[in-house]
Design an enzyme around this catalytic site. Structure first.
Site: not given
Ligand code: PXP
Length: 240
Positions: A70, A214, A18, A45, A151, A43, A7, A191-192, A9-10, A49-50, A100-101
């Site tokens: 996503e 992340h 900026r 959104r 998921e 993702h 992912n 996630h996480g 997004d970050h 935002r990103h 985050t979600t």
């Molecule tokens: N899966 C889903 C559905 C998410 O919303 C996210 C966060 O955007 C992730 C996975 C990835 O989570 P993390 O950034 O904590 O690895």
């Protein structure tokens, strides 16, 4: 063996800090692919935002592995998805104030709406995955609307403070994983997840896809995207 969805997004979050053109998540996706990513996840959104619409459109052209979008069941985002046609859409809940979600999608509580969006996406040739807490009733609801995949939200597992808590979360995830596969749906998780906690989840029988953002982007800042992805991919592959 589970596939790795990275992912990115970050990377877009840093760009949007900026409101400029760099760093470009499109470049990050290419480097993630070079590092061994099996899937690129992003993702879009509602508040943009990103990730912005342009990222989705450009990555549809440039990403050569699976592209996983996503998204919430939001009218404009669904329209864009149907137009761009990523390989897969993962439906998530969305609250503007969240960082985050934060929880899984409540399919049971909005069955008609999720069913309608799922059908629209599937009719456009997009596989639909639903991001759910490890809750068998929600999984049954996902099956009732013919979702292709679920998921599992691994946030609780990732936040567990003690070994006993972590084991309890793993048992919940395994029970949910069993229910998903019994229905014939494909098993994903995310996630996480990070370099320390990914392996027990990757080892769950039938795990097909892990979506990680992340911790990979955080490591990429220090060691580069390709290496960060390669290290995560090696950890997952050792579980095969
Ligand atoms: N899966 C889903 C559905 C998410 O919303 C996210 C966060 O955007 C992730 C996975 C990835 O989570 P993390 O950034 O904590 O690895």
């Amino acid at each position: 063996m589970a596939q790795l969805g990275v992912n990115i997004d970050h990377v877009a979050t840093v760009r949007q800090a900026r409101k400029t053109y760099e760093p470009d998540p499109v470049w990050a996706a290419a480097l993630a692919e070079l590092g061994g990513a099996d899937c690129i996840t992003l993702h879009l959104r509602e508040d943009r935002r990103h990730i912005i619409d342009r990222d989705v459109r450009v990555m549809k052209e440039t990403v050569s592995v699976k592209l996983n979008l996503e998204m919430a069941c939001d009218h404009d985002v669904v329209q864009l998805a149907v137009d761009v046609r990523p390989d897969q859409a993962t439906l998530v809940p969305e609250r503007r104030e969240e960082v985050t979600t934060e929880g899984g999608l409540d399919v049971m509580g909005q069955l008609d709406r999720v069913a309608d969006v799922t059908k629209r996406l599937q009719d456009a040739g997009i596989a639909v995955s639903l991001f759910l807490d490890p809750d068998v009733a929600q999984i049954d609801a996902a099956n009732s609307i013919s979702a292709d995949a679920v998921e599992l939200h691994t946030g609780q597992y990732a936040l567990a403070k003690t070994e006993a808590e972590r084991m309890a979360c793993l048992i919940e995830l395994k029970t949910a994983a069993h229910a998903i596969q019994n229905h014939g749906m494909t098993l994903h998780s995310g996630h996480g997840l990070n370099y320390k906690n990914v392996q027990p989840v990757a080892e769950i029988a039938g795990m097909c896809e892990l979506n990680i953002g992340h911790s990979i982007v955080a490591r990429a800042i220090m060691v580069g995207m390709q290496q960060a992805v390669r290290e995560m991919k090696n950890l997952i592959d050792r579980c095969g």
